[in-house]
Design a protein around this motif. Structure first.
Motif, short mmCIF file in Angstrom:
data_model
loop_
_atom_site.label_atom_id
_atom_site.label_comp_id
_atom_site.label_asym_id
_atom_site.label_seq_id
_atom_site.Cartn_x
_atom_site.Cartn_y
_atom_site.Cartn_z
N ASP A 81 44.11 33.15 -21.60
CA ASP A 81 44.93 33.94 -22.52
C ASP A 81 45.49 35.21 -21.90
N GLY A 82 45.24 35.41 -20.58
CA GLY A 82 45.79 36.56 -19.89
C GLY A 82 45.04 37.85 -20.10
N GLU A 83 43.97 37.83 -20.91
CA GLU A 83 43.19 39.05 -21.15
C GLU A 83 42.16 39.21 -20.03
N ASN A 84 42.10 40.39 -19.44
CA ASN A 84 41.15 40.64 -18.34
C ASN A 84 39.75 40.85 -18.90
N ARG A 85 38.86 39.94 -18.59
CA ARG A 85 37.47 40.04 -19.05
C ARG A 85 36.53 40.55 -17.95
N PHE A 86 37.08 41.01 -16.84
CA PHE A 86 36.25 41.63 -15.82
C PHE A 86 36.02 43.08 -16.22
N VAL A 87 35.08 43.26 -17.11
CA VAL A 87 34.74 44.58 -17.63
C VAL A 87 33.49 45.08 -16.92
N PRO A 88 33.53 46.29 -16.35
CA PRO A 88 32.37 46.79 -15.62
C PRO A 88 31.08 46.66 -16.43
N GLY A 89 30.05 46.12 -15.78
CA GLY A 89 28.74 45.98 -16.40
C GLY A 89 28.57 44.75 -17.27
N GLN A 90 29.64 43.99 -17.50
CA GLN A 90 29.57 42.83 -18.38
C GLN A 90 29.81 41.54 -17.59
N THR A 91 29.05 40.51 -17.96
CA THR A 91 29.27 39.21 -17.33
C THR A 91 30.42 38.48 -18.01
N VAL A 92 30.92 37.49 -17.32
CA VAL A 92 32.02 36.66 -17.82
C VAL A 92 31.51 35.24 -17.99
N ASP A 93 31.95 34.57 -19.08
CA ASP A 93 31.54 33.18 -19.26
C ASP A 93 31.94 32.36 -18.05
N GLU A 94 30.97 31.61 -17.54
CA GLU A 94 31.26 30.78 -16.36
C GLU A 94 31.71 29.40 -16.80
N PRO A 95 32.61 28.79 -16.03
CA PRO A 95 33.05 27.43 -16.33
C PRO A 95 31.91 26.45 -16.17
N GLN A 96 31.96 25.37 -16.91
CA GLN A 96 30.94 24.34 -16.82
C GLN A 96 31.24 23.40 -15.66
N PRO A 97 30.20 22.71 -15.16
CA PRO A 97 30.44 21.76 -14.07
C PRO A 97 31.45 20.70 -14.47
N SER A 98 32.24 20.28 -13.51
CA SER A 98 33.29 19.31 -13.77
C SER A 98 32.84 17.90 -13.44
N VAL A 99 33.30 16.95 -14.24
CA VAL A 99 33.02 15.55 -13.96
C VAL A 99 33.81 15.08 -12.76
N ALA A 100 34.75 15.91 -12.30
CA ALA A 100 35.58 15.54 -11.15
C ALA A 100 34.94 15.90 -9.83
N ALA A 101 33.68 16.37 -9.86
CA ALA A 101 33.02 16.81 -8.63
C ALA A 101 32.52 15.66 -7.80
N GLU A 102 32.84 14.43 -8.17
CA GLU A 102 32.53 13.24 -7.39
C GLU A 102 31.05 13.10 -7.08
N GLY A 103 30.23 13.42 -8.07
CA GLY A 103 28.81 13.19 -7.93
C GLY A 103 28.08 14.25 -7.15
N ALA A 104 28.81 15.26 -6.62
CA ALA A 104 28.14 16.29 -5.84
C ALA A 104 27.29 17.16 -6.74
N GLU A 105 26.24 17.74 -6.17
CA GLU A 105 25.38 18.61 -6.95
C GLU A 105 26.14 19.88 -7.27
N ARG A 106 26.35 20.19 -8.55
CA ARG A 106 27.14 21.34 -8.94
C ARG A 106 26.37 22.11 -10.00
N THR A 107 25.56 23.04 -9.58
CA THR A 107 24.77 23.80 -10.53
C THR A 107 25.22 25.24 -10.65
N GLU A 108 26.16 25.65 -9.78
CA GLU A 108 26.62 27.02 -9.83
C GLU A 108 28.13 27.12 -9.97
N GLY A 109 28.74 26.25 -10.76
CA GLY A 109 30.17 26.36 -10.97
C GLY A 109 30.91 25.14 -10.47
N ILE A 110 32.18 25.09 -10.75
CA ILE A 110 32.99 23.92 -10.46
C ILE A 110 33.72 24.07 -9.15
#
Length: 888
Positions: A305-334
């Motif tokens: 939505d174009g809104e900057n959510r990089f706010v000092p001291g606050q975390t940002v929602d992380e994307p979920q693992p993608s099914v397109a990762a071809e079976g690779a172990e993906r526990t820390e992002g896509i």
């Protein structure tokens, strides 16, 4: 004639006795001085009365006084080299040179050069011990070496041979790889980890480039130098000197350096950082760029939505693992660019050409405010913010210029990643005005050695190496492989511990590890205990004084054949080293003639594998003839490996650049130039695991996990063993690590750091009077002196005046130097240029060569032998040693 050569402002204080090394060479002096060589100074003066182009011929060669490796031309008059200039055909350095090539004239005609093979007669080794060198023939010297090597093979222990390489041409593998591998040793040890491996570590684990970078100065709009002083040192000096004025008309320059370097003196911003805290500054700048929404959104991406959510001291929602990762172990992002499983949330960040920016923010950046960094770096928060936003405003036409100063620190691997990752945030990697790689060149490689290895060599050459690479404490992760790099300075420790084996026979060439490595006393001890050591060198250096054989090497710029590969100004190039003058003395070419002679001697003793490799593998590509001697071997090897530059029948001819018209044309021109770099072709094809610029490095994760599994531990266990404090997933992102220093702050109140001179030919200039007489070209330094620079605030507190002789002491050792009160230095630190402090090398470099009395102090005697262990680098920057300073 040598008496006509000035050695100082006061010749009487610089006389050398006839004892020691020069005593053994005395028999050759009369013959040498009767020739044209040492008449050079007077002859050149007479020649200067004629018009510049009235006599002589310009001949192409290459300067290797630093790692710019510039194509040059030498003016030769009546067989004498009298002048140098840049090769006008070279597109990389604009046909220009810096001061270093000129100093080479004094090097090649140095009366203190090694003139013929020398044999040790005093079996007792150690600093201050007279080796008792006596002259011998090359034949006798090679017999001695061949006998020692055959003893190792006959005893079934060829792994106890080592070959140490310093600087080189790209004929290097003829000696560096072939000799140990065919003999049967794993121990070919390069100098590169005392030079730059940590600098390569950062870009590799961000963009998959294990190499130095090139920089588009022509189109850049902002240059942020991290310890780099491009107009004096680093790796594109002539290009930078030639272009810096024009660039300054169009770009802002900011320099991060505790010293007011030549570049900092002309910069828009000087950030005198506390040594070792570069990483804190880099992550704070990254924080500002994200928090202020100043990142390059067309390269990195943006929130849906174009809104900057990089706010000092606050975390940002992380994307979920993608099914397109071809079976690779993906526990820390896509994988960057993959679609998340849900796109309904407006908080989703869609990355384009990068991977892991949200994870980097959450794990490291969200709390790294300028105010936080100001306390650690000594740089005001408002300046941090101003520089970060100015850098980001330049977009893809910005350069974050990483150098050894910000990376070769005890915990510098992550600092190197952080400083280079700034280029990713603004999209300047592989971009116009930004940071680029090199253009491919058409050179070849040496033939496969495996067919020439017997069973003993094939098995023993796979043994563990003496430099400890691949052990738990030294991952040395070149190319992502555990033990894939080199840990040069740890070889001394391995030799002393006789682990993983004992070294009994060693050859070193174009190196002086007894002077050029931190904790240099370890090398002195190791070399003292080494049963048989051969040193190939131009001058009798500190390392030579521990040798059983000292062999005279041809000077690389004037007397040697070879070739180098380099890059500047968005062009790669292949430049020839050429024998433009007849050698003065009985010198040989270290990488070709000497190993060929050794191969002949080994063949005489029944081991002809090396000889067959050389004679069968290196034929003249024009005639098919096999070499019959060392000079032919040199020429054929050089023609073979550069054939793609000049041979129109070669498959790579003309593919990447110039079309030279045959071998003679190449010799005449001296340089092959590539096409100009084409931007953007590497984007989304970076050699990382994701193919993207990685802020969360999947590439480093794989490498660290591989090393951990090799040693049955965890990634946290690896970080602990390598002196890092970060744990968990911080291991996979650029992050702040506190500086590691040795010495109690109360007893050792000053942080010591060193810098490089624009006159240092990699530490080999100190025996040149021109070097000593012009040393004040380095800001803060003085001619004919070795100074410790101290801020007047600190000098006043100690009651020290300009010119006082002071003792500098660390937990490692003590040296003396002259004090220089200088405002261009951060208070609380003291600094000294590297290059002085020789107790050998010649009558100018040393205060008394014959008595082993140094001129000034060698920084490496007080620098603690610390490492950046993930890369294997020596940690020679970042203030690893605290010191105390006292009037002598």
């Amino acid at each position: 004639m040598t008496d006509q050569i000035p050695t100082s402002k006061n010749d009487d204080g610089w006389q050398i006795s006839r004892r020691g090394f020069l005593q053994g060479s005395a028999g050759t002096v009369a013959a040498a001085t009767a020739g044209p060589a040492l008449n050079f100074f007077t002859a050149a003066s007479a020649q200067a009365q004629q018009p510049a182009e009235a006599a002589g011929k310009w001949m192409a060669s290459t300067c290797q006084g630093c790692t710019s490796w510039c194509p040059v031309q030498v003016k030769v008059v009546d067989g004498r080299a009298v002048h140098l200039r840049g090769n006008p055909l070279a597109k990389a350095n604009h046909g220009k040179i810096c001061p270093r090539p000129h100093l080479a004239l004094q090097q090649v005609y140095d009366p203190d050069r090694v003139r013929q093979p020398m044999k040790r007669t005093n079996p007792e080794k150690g600093r201050g011990k007279d080796p008792g060198f006596v002259p011998i023939s090359w034949d006798e010297a090679m017999d001695m070496l061949a006998d020692r090597i055959m003893e190792l093979r006959n005893d079934g222990e060829p792994e106890k041979f080592a070959l140490f390489r310093g600087r080189y041409t790209y004929l290097r593998d003829i000696l560096y790889s072939a000799v140990p591998k065919i003999i049967g040793s794993p121990n070919n040890i390069s100098h590169s980890a005392i030079c730059a491996e940590a600098e390569k570590f950062g870009p590799y684990y961000v963009e998959g480039l294990w190499d130095y970078r090139d920089y588009d100065l022509e189109h850049t709009r902002y240059v942020l130098c991290w310890g780099a002083d491009p107009v004096s040192s680093n790796r594109q000096v002539p290009h930078a000197i030639n272009f810096w004025g024009n660039m300054r008309d169009n770009a802002t320059v900011a320099v991060v350096d505790p010293r007011l370097s030549a570049t900092a003196a002309k910069a828009d911003e000087w950030l005198p950082v506390i040594p070792g805290e570069d990483g804190a500054l880099a992550v704070a700048m990254a924080h500002v760029i994200l928090a202020e929404g100043a990142w390059n959104k067309t390269f990195v991406g943006d929130f849906v939505d174009g809104e900057n959510r990089f706010v000092p001291g606050q975390t940002v929602d992380e994307p979920q693992p993608s099914v397109a990762a071809e079976g690779a172990e993906r526990t820390e992002g896509i994988v960057a660019g993959d679609a998340p499983t849900s796109r309904t949330s407006a908080s989703v960040f869609n990355e384009i050409h990068t991977h892991g920016v949200v994870q980097w923010w959450n794990l490291e950046l969200k709390d790294r405010t300028p105010e936080w960094a100001a306390e650690r770096t000594g740089i005001p928060a408002e300046q941090i913010r101003r520089v970060a936003l100015g850098f980001a405003a330049a977009g893809s036409r910005a350069i974050s210029w990483l150098s050894p100063g910000a990376s070769m620190q005890a915990r510098g691997g992550y600092s190197a990643m952080a400083t280079h990752a700034l280029n990713g945030l603004v999209g300047s990697i592989d971009a116009k005005g930004g940071v680029v790689a090199k253009v491919k060149d058409p050179t070849g490689s040496v033939p496969d050695m495996a067919p020439y290895q017997d069973e003993l060599a094939a098995s023993h050459s796979k043994y563990d190496k003496i430099d400890q690479r691949g052990t738990l404490a030294f991952p040395s992760l070149n190319g992502g492989k555990s033990g894939g790099g080199v840990v040069t300075n740890a070889a001394a420790d391995g030799m002393l511990a006789k682990s993983p084996n004992e070294i009994k026979v060693a050859i070193a060439y174009w190196s002086n590890f007894g002077f050029s490595t931190s904790g240099s006393y370890r090398w002195e001890q190791a070399l003292s205990e080494l049963p048989f050591f051969v040193h190939l060198t131009t001058n009798a250096s500190e390392m030579s004084m521990f040798a059983d054989l000292v062999l005279p090497a041809a000077h690389q710029l004037f007397e040697k054949w070879g070739y180098i590969k380099g890059k500047q100004n968005l062009h790669s190039y292949v430049s020839l080293n050429q024998r433009v003058i007849d050698p003065l003395w009985d010198v040989k070419q270290d990488e070709t003639e000497v190993p060929f002679m050794l191969a002949e001697k080994l063949a005489e003793r029944g081991f002809d594998n090396l000889y067959r490799y050389y004679t069968e593998g290196f034929a003249d590509p024009e005639t098919g003839a096999a070499p019959t001697n060392g000079e032919e071997f040199t020429e054929y090897a050089l023609k073979m490996l550069t054939r793609g530059c000049w041979d129109s029948t070669h498959e790579d001819y003309g593919k990447y650049g110039d079309r030279l018209e045959g071998w003679e044309d190449f010799k005449e021109k001296g340089v092959w130039n590539s096409h100009r770099y084409e931007y953007g072709k590497r984007v989304d094809n970076f050699a990382t695991q994701t193919g993207k610029v990685e802020f969360y490095s999947e590439t480093l994760k794989t490498a660290l996990r591989g090393h951990a599994e090799r040693h049955d531990t965890t990634v946290d266990g690896v970080l602990e063993a390598t002196n890092y404090v970060g744990r968990g997933e911080l291991a996979f992102v650029p992050h702040f690590e506190p500086a590691l220093r040795h010495g109690d702050e109360v007893e050792y109140p000053f942080v010591f750091f060193e810098h490089r001179s624009r006159l240092n030919r990699e530490g080999r200039s100190a025996n040149c009077t021109w070097y000593q007489a012009h040393k004040n070209v380095d800001p803060g330094d003085e001619n004919w002196s070795d100074v410790l620079k101290m801020n007047p605030i600190d000098a006043d507190a100690l009651g020290l005046d300009d010119g006082d002789m002071v003792r500098i002491t660390s937990t490692t050792g003590t040296i003396t130097a002259q004090l220089k009160r200088w405002e261009g230095l951060r208070p609380g630190t003291v600094a000294k240029c590297y290059g002085q402090g020789h107790w050998a090398y010649g009558r100018v470099a040393a205060a008394n060569f014959a008595e082993h009395v140094p001129l000034g102090g060698n920084n490496n005697e007080i620098l603690y032998p610390e490492f950046e262990r993930l890369s294997g680098s020596t940690a020679r920057h970042g203030g690893p040693s605290r010191v105390k300073v006292e009037r002598v």
